[in-house]
Design an enzyme around this catalytic site. Structure first.
Site, short mmCIF file in Angstrom:
data_model
loop_
_atom_site.label_atom_id
_atom_site.label_comp_id
_atom_site.label_asym_id
_atom_site.label_seq_id
_atom_site.Cartn_x
_atom_site.Cartn_y
_atom_site.Cartn_z
N SER A 144 2.71 -25.27 58.90
CA SER A 144 2.92 -25.98 60.16
C SER A 144 3.52 -27.36 59.95
CB SER A 144 1.59 -26.10 60.91
OG SER A 144 0.63 -26.84 60.17
N ASP A 145 2.97 -28.13 59.01
CA ASP A 145 3.50 -29.49 58.86
C ASP A 145 4.83 -29.51 58.14
OD1 ASP A 145 2.29 -28.76 56.47
OD2 ASP A 145 1.22 -30.64 56.18
N CYS A 146 5.06 -28.60 57.21
CA CYS A 146 6.36 -28.53 56.54
C CYS A 146 7.46 -28.17 57.54
CB CYS A 146 6.33 -27.50 55.42
SG CYS A 146 5.13 -27.87 54.13
N GLU A 156 7.97 -31.37 59.74
CA GLU A 156 8.68 -32.48 59.10
C GLU A 156 10.14 -32.13 58.83
OE1 GLU A 156 7.25 -35.15 59.24
OE2 GLU A 156 5.10 -34.77 59.14
#
Length: 761
Positions: free
Chosen positions: A470-472, A475
């Site tokens: 999710s965060d990759c 970003e």
């Protein structure tokens, strides 16, 4: 031990102060390769190290600046003028860091720290008769000796951890398998520490599994890992598809191998190890009585009464009386099918360095030693290996390529330097890399493989590895939008592909409003009662994380604000609102947030305040933000910085490091600036401290460990984000803030922060 021998193994082993053709005289434990012969090959993000044996190869493939940097060799980069302003500091940093960009456009780095990864790989190599080149075995030995606890001779779970049975027994075995003598004084010291801890019978579950595979422990000592669990209907609350992805992808091949009862036939070395690993003779050990034996140093998450009862049922009733051959065969067949799908869905990269060697061994058992699958696995084992000045380690993933690249872009963009012609070529290459690494399709029959949607996502490392994070994804999405919205950058990632990323992110929100890492939460926290790993906490299911939740909030906000305000507008607004509410609920009474992927309260607080700022909640208008800022300001150290140790993660209580840390100081600076904290004095002190630590060539050195997972194990995280990207962003945001407050519009009006001549503390 005292006899010195001259030997040439798989390429010259040389004294680096002498001509490149010379060899050295040393004992087997003290050999080292010539660092000038190592080269990093980066093929569309796939990173592998190669050792050049001939003079012709050395000349035809020159060592790059990045190679030299990773290996701890002089880079030859010039000494830069000492920075006296944040903008000068960032210019120096980017001057250095731009030279480390790899040909595909990404950055590489060590992602080490855990000391339990190499044992699984080396044992798998040994039992599958996989040849290990001498230049690799030499450097692994060198690394493990370098990381041996000098006080007691043992090894811990990670490089800053206290000696444990898991770390000591397993790394002792690795050194012996790779040629270290049991008479080496360092090995004697390690063996004494292991015996002091009660010997290998006191190891955790994973240690007992690997020792049984090697034939240095009996399977009777290993608590059950039944593949039959994979036959449970999906509606069953404990069905493995509900587990955290790392847990289930490790348990999958582990259960297959254990069910097969694979055991390497004894030879001279393993017979010796049988006598070295225990405090009594091997024959006299009653292994079945040690299924639950564990050293206090390893017992971070003690087995529950529920798990002990389940294990007792399996051992005493299921295996001897109730398990039929039909059920066993069907379970083994289905688990191997899922192993095969994991291999295909990741191009044999696999999720990580724990399940990858296990998958290799499972394919060796099922398909045979000469099969295509075994060969592909053997090739991809090298993706996890990393060479540095201390020797060769095993990274925690096959790299951090996407993650690092995204943060470098964001750091430069935050500084307002993205349109600077000096950095545009670097950023264009980085954008090209993110374009290439976006995942374009879902897994084949993803529901059967229990995989999350991945079309439009980015992985932590590479597209081939192929796991949505999710965060990759968030970003990378932000980085693409930041550059493609600027004039002069190519529009490589189409609108449709950006929308694919949004569509995937919108599938990942939990009922709580928060976001987890690889997929939404699928099971209950009560599943932790079945946590059999013992050395890790919070490992059985996914959890909400402030870091991941913030990344998604800021990505969705940027997409709607800057790219396409109309696309799934109401859904995005609802998701953001619910996510922010979760972030507020997750805040502790003292104003802090607990972090799960970095150390710890510092890391999570940065993300949380960033997400609140993205929806207009700042120091001036929100009491919760003011409380978060106060938590940080109360912990600022005398030199202006912040420092937190990994013990914050294990204890759940903020634990200050004895020294301030550049990375954590930058995290706090970013947090305070995002919150629009009004007092300049603590920020100026912090920026001054960061500038003081900058080296004359523009870099910052690695300090204490900064990353963490599952509460108890620490990583040396992505260096682009930690050492340069965040430092750049924090200092430049400080500089931009100063310009705004002073009405300035150019760099000449940025705040002047004098620095001490000493250049350090």
């Amino acid at each position: 031990m005292g006899v010195l021998r001259q030997k040439k193994l798989n390429g010259p082993l040389v004294n680096e102060k002498q001509p490149i053709t010379s060899t050295i005289v040393a004992s087997v434990e003290d050999r080292r390769t010539d660092r000038r012969r190592w080269r990093l090959l980066d093929e569309r993000g796939r990173q592998t190290w190669h050792y050049l044996r001939s003079e012709e190869a050395v000349k035809s493939w020159p060592q790059s600046t990045a190679d030299k940097y990773f290996l701890g060799l002089p880079t030859g980069l010039p000494t830069l003028p000492r920075a006296v302003t944040p903008l000068a500091s960032i210019d120096n940093a980017l001057s250095y860091f731009s030279n480390l960009q790899l040909p595909p456009g990404n950055w590489g780095c060590e992602y080490g720290g855990p000391l339990f990864l190499l044992p699984g790989l080396v044992i798998t190599w040994y039992v599958t008769n996989t040849p290990v080149p001498d230049h690799i075995s030499i450097e692994i030995r060198r690394y493990l000796f370098a990381r041996q606890n000098p006080a007691d001779g043992g090894w811990g779970l990670h490089i800053e951890g206290e000696s444990s049975v898991f770390g000591t027994a397993m790394n002792y075995v690795v050194l012996r398998l790779l040629g270290a003598s049991e008479e080496d004084k360092r090995m004697v010291k390690a063996r004494n520490k292991l015996h002091e801890l009660g010997g290998a019978v006191n190891g955790p579950h994973w240690a007992k599994f690997w020792l049984s595979v090697l034939g240095c422990m009996e399977w009777d000592a290993v608590n059950p890992v039944p593949p039959e669990l994979w036959l449970l209907p999906d509606w069953v609350p404990i069905a493995p598809w509900r587990w955290w992805i790392h847990m289930r992808q490790v348990f999958l091949p582990m259960s297959y191998i254990a069910s097969k009862g694979f055991k390497f036939p004894p030879n001279t070395l393993t017979r010796q190890l049988r006598e070295e690993l225990y405090t009594q003779s091997y024959r006299s050990v009653k292994f079945a009585s040690h299924r639950n034996s564990i050293s206090p140093s390893d017992n971070y998450h003690p087995k529950t009464a529920v798990l002990n009862a389940l294990n007792g049922f399996l051992v005493k009733l299921w295996y001897p009386y109730l398990r039929t051959n039909y059920v066993r065969d069907r379970a083994e067949e289905w688990t191997f099918e899922l192993i095969r799908r994991e291999d295909e869905n990741t191009g044999y990269s696999n999720l990580g360095p724990v399940n990858s060697p296990m998958n290799l061994l499972a394919c060796y058992i099922h398909d045979g030693p000469d099969s295509v699958a075994v060969q592909r696995h053997r090739e991809h084992m090298h993706d996890f290996l990393w060479i540095k000045d201390e020797g060769m380690l095993m990274n925690g993933t096959n790299g951090v390529q996407t993650w690092d690249t995204a943060f470098v872009i964001q750091a430069v963009a935050a500084a307002g330097l993205a349109e600077d012609q000096k950095w545009k070529p670097m950023l264009t290459k980085a954008l090209e890399f993110l374009d290439d690494q976006q995942i374009r399709e879902d897994c084949r029959e993803q529901d059967i493989s229990y995989r999350q949607r991945r079309k439009g996502a980015w992985a932590f490392s590479t597209r081939e590895q192929g796991y949505t994070v999710s965060d990759c994804t968030s970003e990378a999405l932000k980085s693409v939008i930041l550059l493609q919205d600027l004039p002069g950058f190519p529009k490589l990632v189409s609108d449709d592909r950006l929308k694919d990323a949004i569509d995937t992110l919108l599938t990942m929100q939990n009922a709580s409003g928060g976001f987890a890492s690889y997929e939404p939460i699928r099971g209950s926290q009560y599943m932790e009662y079945l946590n059999a790993a013992e050395v890790f906490g919070r490992i059985m299911i996914e959890y909400d994380y402030p870091e991941c939740t913030t990344a998604v909030v800021t990505a969705l906000s940027m997409f709607s604000r800057r790219h396409d305000p109309s696309y799934r507008k109401k859904e995005i607004e609802t998701v953001i609102e619910e996510a922010v509410e979760w972030i507020l609920k997750d805040q502790r009474p003292d104003g802090s947030w607990y972090g799960s992927w970095g150390i710890c309260f510092t890391y999570a607080g940065m993300f949380a305040l960033e997400s609140l700022a993205s929806v207009g909640r700042t120091y001036s208008n929100d009491e919760r933000v003011r409380l978060g800022c106060k938590f940080f300001l109360d912990r600022q150290m005398d030199d202006g910085g912040w420092g937190e140790t990994y013990r914050s993660c294990t204890t759940g209580v903020y634990t200050q490091h004895e020294n301030s840390q550049v990375v954590q100081t930058c995290w706090v600076i970013i947090a305070l600036l995002e919150a629009e904290y009004p007092d300049r004095e603590p920020l100026e002190r912090a920026v001054r401290m960061v500038m003081d630590r900058q080296k004359e060539d523009g870099r910052w050195d690695q300090e204490a460990i900064e990353g963490v997972f599952n509460k108890s194990c620490d990583w040396v995280p992505a260096q682009a984000k930690s050492h340069v990207g965040l430092a750049c962003a924090s200092q430049l945001k400080q500089s931009r803030l100063s310009r705004q407050r002073h009405g300035g519009t150019d760099r000449s009006q940025s705040v002047h922060l004098p620095i001490r001549e000493s250049g350090g503390q």
